[in-house]
Design an enzyme around this catalytic site. Sequence first.
Site, short mmCIF file in Angstrom:
data_model
loop_
_atom_site.label_atom_id
_atom_site.label_comp_id
_atom_site.label_asym_id
_atom_site.label_seq_id
_atom_site.Cartn_x
_atom_site.Cartn_y
_atom_site.Cartn_z
N GLY A 86 48.15 47.26 -21.92
CA GLY A 86 49.35 48.14 -22.66
C GLY A 86 49.19 49.48 -22.81
O GLY A 86 50.51 50.10 -22.87
N GLU A 145 60.29 56.10 5.74
CA GLU A 145 61.20 55.54 6.76
C GLU A 145 61.38 56.40 7.98
O GLU A 145 61.26 56.19 9.29
CB GLU A 145 62.49 54.97 6.03
CG GLU A 145 62.28 53.78 5.38
CD GLU A 145 61.66 54.09 4.10
OE1 GLU A 145 61.24 52.93 3.25
OE2 GLU A 145 61.76 55.45 3.45
N GLY A 175 60.38 64.33 3.71
CA GLY A 175 60.62 63.35 4.90
C GLY A 175 60.27 62.02 4.41
O GLY A 175 59.09 61.75 3.85
N THR A 176 61.13 61.19 4.18
CA THR A 176 60.70 59.72 3.80
C THR A 176 59.86 58.91 4.47
O THR A 176 59.82 59.15 5.75
CB THR A 176 62.18 58.78 3.40
OG1 THR A 176 62.73 58.42 4.82
CG2 THR A 176 63.11 59.56 2.50
N ILE A 224 65.95 71.05 -4.51
CA ILE A 224 65.28 72.21 -4.16
C ILE A 224 64.06 72.40 -5.28
O ILE A 224 64.61 72.86 -6.56
CB ILE A 224 66.12 73.27 -4.01
CG1 ILE A 224 67.08 72.97 -3.07
CG2 ILE A 224 65.33 74.66 -3.69
CD1 ILE A 224 66.76 72.44 -1.54
N GLU A 238 53.30 70.89 5.75
CA GLU A 238 53.89 70.46 4.54
C GLU A 238 53.80 68.91 4.30
O GLU A 238 53.17 68.42 3.15
CB GLU A 238 55.55 70.35 4.54
CG GLU A 238 56.15 69.82 3.51
CD GLU A 238 57.52 69.95 3.54
OE1 GLU A 238 58.48 69.46 2.51
OE2 GLU A 238 58.26 70.55 4.45
N ARG A 239 53.34 68.01 5.75
CA ARG A 239 53.04 66.81 5.31
C ARG A 239 51.35 66.64 4.96
O ARG A 239 51.36 65.70 4.37
CB ARG A 239 53.37 66.11 6.79
CG ARG A 239 54.89 65.85 6.80
CD ARG A 239 55.25 65.55 8.44
NE ARG A 239 56.87 65.43 8.51
CZ ARG A 239 57.29 65.43 9.85
NH1 ARG A 239 56.49 65.55 10.94
NH2 ARG A 239 58.71 65.47 9.75
#
Length: 389
Positions: free
Chosen positions: A341, A368, A365-366, A159, A243-244
Site C-alpha cells: 500500500g 512500436e 520515438g515510440t 515540446i 537521443e535514444r
Amino acid sequence: MNSEYFSEEHQLFRVTLRDFLQKEVVPHIEKWEKTGTIERFIWKKFGDMGFFGLNYPEAYGGMNLDLFYTVIFLEELQKIKSSGFAAAMWAHSYLAMTHLNAEGDEKIKQDYLAPSISGDKIGALCISEPFGGSDVAGMRTTAIIKGDKYVINGSKTFITNGIYADYYVVAAKTQPELGNKGISIFLVDTKTPGISATKLDKLGWRASDTAEIAFDNVEIPLEHLMGEEGKGFPYIMQHFALERLIMAINAHARAEYAIEYTIEYMSQREAFGRTIDKFQALRHTIVEHATDVEHCKIFNYAAVARLNKGEYVVKEATMAKLKSTKVADETIYSCLQMLGGYGYMEEYPLARLLRDSRLGPIGGGTSEILKEILSKMIIDNQNYKPAVE
C-alpha cells in the site's frame, strides 16, 4: 562502477554532481513537482558549474569532455525523484544545443550556444506535431521565403521547455512537395511575434514544462536557417542515436534507483516476524530485475563507447532505448508492488517514478516505431549510414 569506461576523474565528477544536486536541487523538487514550474535560477547554477558544457567546444564555454561525463550527468539526474526536472535539463543540453553546435553558424553559436552553456538562455527542440507524432517526415509546419525573411506557420507539440525557452530549434518544410527531403532546421527566438505556447497537463514529468506551440506568420531572418536548406531530415536522423541513448541511460538509471530504494525498504519492513527481504519470492523477483537492468546498463555503456569514438550506432541506440525503457517500466512496476500500500502513496517515490517512467517507451520515438526501424535493419537488411559526415 565499471572501470573500463570510468576513470578516477569521472568518479570525482560524479561525487561533485551528486553533492550539487543534493544541495541545490533536491530541496526544491517537491515545490517544482507541485507547481509544474522549475525556477529559472537553477539553469544558471548548472551553467556556472559547467554541467551544460560537458561535451561542447571550449570556444563557447564548454569543456569538450568524453561522453561518459554525460552518462554520469544523466544517471545522477534520475536519482533525485523527478524525471521531469531531469528532462528539462537534458532536453536543453542534448536536444536543442546539439543542433546549435552541429548546424549553427558562428553567429548563432556566439549568440545562442554560448549563453546556453552558461545557463543564461534556455532552449527547446521542436519536431513533433499534433498530427505527426513519431512520423517526422509527415510534419506540416512550413517555412517559406518571403523577401528577406522566412515565414513559419504550423504547430508543434510535446515540446519540453516549450514555455521556459528563450529559443526554439524548429523543423519545418521549406519545400513541402518534396516530403522529408524538403525539411529544414531553423533558430527561432521566442520573443518573435506570432508565437504562442500552451502548457500541457501530463500524467508524469510534472516538474517539467511541456507545451504545444503555434506559429502564426512568424518571420525570422534568412540567416536563422541552420545548415543547408532541405537537409533538416538528415540532421534530425543524425542526432537520433544520441537521443535514444540518452533515453536508454535514463531508463537503466531510474530502474537502478528503484531497486536500490526497494531493497532498503525491504530491509526495514517486517511481516510475519521477519523483514521482507528474507522472503524468497521477493528476493528472486528483485534479482531478476537487477539482472535485466545490469544487462541494459552494460549494453548502453558499450554503445556510448562506440558513439564516443565517432561510430554510427543507430541500430545499437535504437535497441538500447527499446529494451531499457521496457525493462525500467517492468522493474519499477514490481518495485512499487514490493512496497504494498505504501507504494501507492505519493509520499513514497515509487508512485511518481512509475508515472515518470511510462514516458520512456513513448518519447523520442515510440517502441512500436523503433521495432519497425529495427525490423528494416534486421529482416530487410537495410543499412543506414550517417546522413551528414
